[in-house]
Write a protein that holds these residues in place. Structure first.
Motif, mmCIF file in Angstrom:
data_model
loop_
_atom_site.group_PDB
_atom_site.id
_atom_site.type_symbol
_atom_site.label_atom_id
_atom_site.label_comp_id
_atom_site.label_asym_id
_atom_site.label_seq_id
_atom_site.Cartn_x
_atom_site.Cartn_y
_atom_site.Cartn_z
ATOM 1 N N LEU A 79 0.865 -1.279 -0.041
ATOM 2 C CA LEU A 79 0.031 0.147 0.085
ATOM 3 C C LEU A 79 0.812 1.327 0.021
ATOM 4 O O LEU A 79 1.695 1.512 1.045
ATOM 5 N N ASN A 80 0.823 2.233 -0.818
ATOM 6 C CA ASN A 80 1.783 3.368 -1.077
ATOM 7 C C ASN A 80 0.921 4.456 -0.013
ATOM 8 O O ASN A 80 1.751 5.514 0.170
ATOM 9 N N GLY A 81 -0.116 4.059 0.449
ATOM 10 C CA GLY A 81 -0.650 5.077 1.304
ATOM 11 C C GLY A 81 -2.147 4.875 1.494
ATOM 12 O O GLY A 81 -2.868 3.966 1.279
ATOM 13 N N VAL A 82 -2.928 6.510 1.601
ATOM 14 C CA VAL A 82 -4.395 6.540 1.501
ATOM 15 C C VAL A 82 -4.850 7.427 0.524
ATOM 16 O O VAL A 82 -4.168 8.223 0.110
ATOM 17 N N ILE A 83 -6.192 7.044 0.170
ATOM 18 C CA ILE A 83 -6.962 8.279 -0.487
ATOM 19 C C ILE A 83 -8.200 8.433 0.491
ATOM 20 O O ILE A 83 -8.756 7.907 0.982
ATOM 21 N N VAL A 84 -8.000 9.909 0.584
ATOM 22 C CA VAL A 84 -9.105 10.579 1.729
ATOM 23 C C VAL A 84 -10.022 11.145 1.056
ATOM 24 O O VAL A 84 -10.099 11.786 0.092
ATOM 25 N N ASP A 85 -11.494 10.700 1.401
ATOM 26 C CA ASP A 85 -12.704 11.070 0.851
ATOM 27 C C ASP A 85 -12.764 10.973 -0.567
ATOM 28 O O ASP A 85 -12.736 12.007 -1.485
ATOM 29 N N PRO A 86 -12.795 9.826 -1.169
ATOM 30 C CA PRO A 86 -12.571 9.485 -2.545
ATOM 31 C C PRO A 86 -14.134 10.242 -3.300
ATOM 32 O O PRO A 86 -13.931 10.336 -4.474
ATOM 33 N N GLY A 87 -14.908 10.435 -2.753
ATOM 34 C CA GLY A 87 -16.273 11.130 -3.195
ATOM 35 C C GLY A 87 -16.020 12.661 -3.682
ATOM 36 O O GLY A 87 -16.769 13.161 -4.261
ATOM 37 N N GLY A 88 -14.754 13.243 -3.251
ATOM 38 C CA GLY A 88 -14.393 14.636 -3.655
ATOM 39 C C GLY A 88 -14.899 15.516 -2.513
ATOM 40 O O GLY A 88 -16.167 15.447 -2.035
ATOM 41 N N PRO A 89 -14.264 16.799 -2.340
ATOM 42 C CA PRO A 89 -12.687 16.639 -2.589
ATOM 43 C C PRO A 89 -11.967 15.786 -2.015
ATOM 44 O O PRO A 89 -12.384 15.429 -0.766
ATOM 45 N N TRP A 90 -10.932 15.171 -2.766
ATOM 46 C CA TRP A 90 -10.202 14.126 -2.111
ATOM 47 C C TRP A 90 -8.675 14.435 -2.460
ATOM 48 O O TRP A 90 -8.270 15.576 -2.827
ATOM 49 N N ILE A 91 -7.673 13.636 -1.625
ATOM 50 C CA ILE A 91 -6.395 13.804 -1.536
ATOM 51 C C ILE A 91 -5.803 12.528 -1.513
ATOM 52 O O ILE A 91 -6.230 11.568 -0.604
ATOM 53 N N HIS A 92 -4.422 12.209 -2.123
ATOM 54 C CA HIS A 92 -3.607 11.190 -2.014
ATOM 55 C C HIS A 92 -2.697 11.395 -0.759
ATOM 56 O O HIS A 92 -2.054 12.659 -0.851
ATOM 57 N N VAL A 93 -2.517 10.733 0.377
ATOM 58 C CA VAL A 93 -1.544 11.119 1.158
ATOM 59 C C VAL A 93 -0.602 9.738 1.252
ATOM 60 O O VAL A 93 -1.212 8.609 1.483
ATOM 61 N N ASP A 94 0.349 10.124 0.941
ATOM 62 C CA ASP A 94 1.574 9.042 0.906
ATOM 63 C C ASP A 94 2.108 8.622 2.171
ATOM 64 O O ASP A 94 2.174 9.144 3.431
ATOM 65 N N ARG A 95 2.843 7.433 2.327
ATOM 66 C CA ARG A 95 3.383 7.020 3.695
ATOM 67 C C ARG A 95 4.219 8.215 4.341
ATOM 68 O O ARG A 95 4.298 8.176 5.491
ATOM 69 N N ALA A 96 4.932 8.780 3.450
ATOM 70 C CA ALA A 96 5.947 9.813 4.143
ATOM 71 C C ALA A 96 5.045 10.759 4.631
ATOM 72 O O ALA A 96 5.890 11.468 5.782
ATOM 73 N N ASP A 97 3.873 11.159 4.535
ATOM 74 C CA ASP A 97 3.042 12.102 5.126
ATOM 75 C C ASP A 97 2.224 11.435 6.188
ATOM 76 O O ASP A 97 1.302 12.178 6.979
ATOM 77 N N LEU A 98 2.320 10.281 6.502
ATOM 78 C CA LEU A 98 1.552 9.556 7.400
ATOM 79 C C LEU A 98 2.259 9.241 8.790
ATOM 80 O O LEU A 98 1.589 8.416 9.437
ATOM 81 N N GLY A 99 3.404 9.859 9.003
ATOM 82 C CA GLY A 99 4.157 9.567 10.242
ATOM 83 C C GLY A 99 3.193 9.737 11.404
ATOM 84 O O GLY A 99 3.310 8.956 12.303
ATOM 85 N N PRO A 100 2.472 11.022 11.589
ATOM 86 C CA PRO A 100 1.527 10.847 12.933
ATOM 87 C C PRO A 100 0.687 9.625 12.957
ATOM 88 O O PRO A 100 0.302 9.198 14.290
ATOM 89 N N VAL A 101 0.276 9.108 12.039
ATOM 90 C CA VAL A 101 -0.614 7.958 12.069
ATOM 91 C C VAL A 101 0.147 6.549 12.433
ATOM 92 O O VAL A 101 -0.260 6.081 13.460
ATOM 93 N N LEU A 102 1.235 6.418 11.589
ATOM 94 C CA LEU A 102 2.014 5.141 11.946
ATOM 95 C C LEU A 102 2.852 5.571 13.392
ATOM 96 O O LEU A 102 2.798 4.390 13.838
#
Length: 360
Positions: free
Chosen positions: A312-335
């Motif tokens: 998994l390269n990361g997540v897509i948030v709210d794909p119904g739009g507006p949406w955004i790709h968040v890569d693993r590099a920006d998911l540090g606070p979650v990880l």
């Protein structure tokens, strides 16, 4: 339709923070009697909210790959039809897309797009002067078949249309974070909220039951939705990644397979990147109309799902739009929350198994 009908419960609190703005709709300050216009037909449908927050079951492999047409990643460009009063273009776009006879999904779509930014209410008199003097303010309401509805507006054009419709020019506008507008609708003697009531073909009622349930199920600050609806920058993905570590989250679970486990929705890009779909509110899942149901997920569960599946390269948030790709590099606070235990279930509530990650 009775506008500004006076009652002790028509009076609301003063603005909650400095981000709220007041703006005059019309320079004419002459006092006029309460205005009344004939009742109008406004889309108003019954809606079931029992599907929100459906209990989680064992969630596991990814669903079969589905081809979808992704809506625009960003909200419509911001406009100001009245200087100093930014339009809520995301809600305006949702209203503009309504069919002649809106159904439940149409109402839910407007509701989800309303959970960000600013909307405006009409105030009897000069809102800025009244708030400066610490005096109570009276908000504009509508009565339909004896039921009372709070009026809200997406911008200056719909406010002007309202003034022209009833002729009451002793009025001003108060811009509020949408959370404050919703609280007024929930806490007042209202059956719901009518948005842009004087704009034919682009107006709708949000029933108070839907507003209340949406408020209960989501982040009261609408942090993620506000980030996605706002202007994008190089820091937006990281800001969303930080918000994902704190806000309530949902994943989309499809029908159980032969193993009895549910499939979690993921997205694949043309280049082959795989991203788990993550949603800021259960309505974001329901409006996609894919037959999925929203399953709550905690940040530690999301972190463990990502750690256990390096594909998994990361997540897509709210794909119904507006949406955004968040890569693993920006998911540090979650990880960073991967080792945290899941919260204890409420007394009497059945324990829910943690969602399992999509298969590699």
């Amino acid at each position: 339709m009775a506008i500004f009908k006076r009652s002790a419960r028509d009076t609301t609190s003063q603005p909650a923070n400095a981000d709220e703005v007041a703006a005059d709709v019309d320079g004419d300050s002459a006092v006029t009697p309460d205005a009344e216009t004939p009742a109008e037909v406004v889309p108003h449908v019954g809606i079931s909210v029992s599907t929100f927050g459906a209990p989680a079951q064992a969630a596991a492999p990814a669903q079969p790959e589905r081809t979808v047409t992704r809506p625009p990643a960003e909200a419509p460009a911001r406009t100001e039809t009245v200087t100093g009063m930014p339009d809520n273009t995301l809600v305006q776009a949702a209203l503009a897309s309504l069919p002649e006879k809106p159904g439940n999904v149409d109402v839910m779509n407007v509701m989800r797009q309303s959970m960000q930014g600013t909307m405006y209410v009409r105030v009897r008199g000069d809102a800025r002067a009244l708030t400066a003097e610490g005096k109570p303010i009276t908000l504009a309401v509508s009565q339909i078949d004896g039921a009372r509805f709070l009026l809200a507006f997406t911008g200056g054009a719909s406010l002007r249309a309202s003034v022209e419709a009833d002729g009451d020019r002793d009025t001003s506008a108060l811009g509020l974070p949408v959370a404050n507008v919703f609280r007024n609708a929930i806490e007042g003697p209202y059956e719901g909220l009518i948005i842009d009531h004087a704009v034919a073909g682009s107006r709708i009622v949000l029933p108070v039951q839907l507003i209340t349930k949406a408020f209960e199920e989501g982040d009261p600050a609408f942090t993620i939705k506000n980030l996605l609806a706002g202007p994008r920058s190089a820091e937006t993905a990281a800001a969303v990644g930080e918000a994902l570590a704190q806000a309530p989250l949902w994943v989309a679970a499809g029908p159980a397979g032969d193993s009895g486990q549910l499939g979690l929705a993921e997205s694949r890009t043309v280049s082959g990147e795989r991203r788990l779909e993550v949603h800021s509110h259960p309505l974001e899942v329901l409006v996609l109309q894919r037959g999925d149901r929203p399953v709550p997920v905690t940040a530690p569960q999301l972190a463990r799902a990502l750690q256990s599946n390096p594909a998994l390269n990361g997540v897509i948030v709210d794909p119904g739009g507006p949406w955004i790709h968040v890569d693993r590099a920006d998911l540090g606070p979650v990880l960073a929350r991967a080792d945290e235990p899941d919260p204890e279930p409420a007394p009497g509530a059945p324990a829910e198994p943690a969602p399992e990650p999509p298969a590699s």
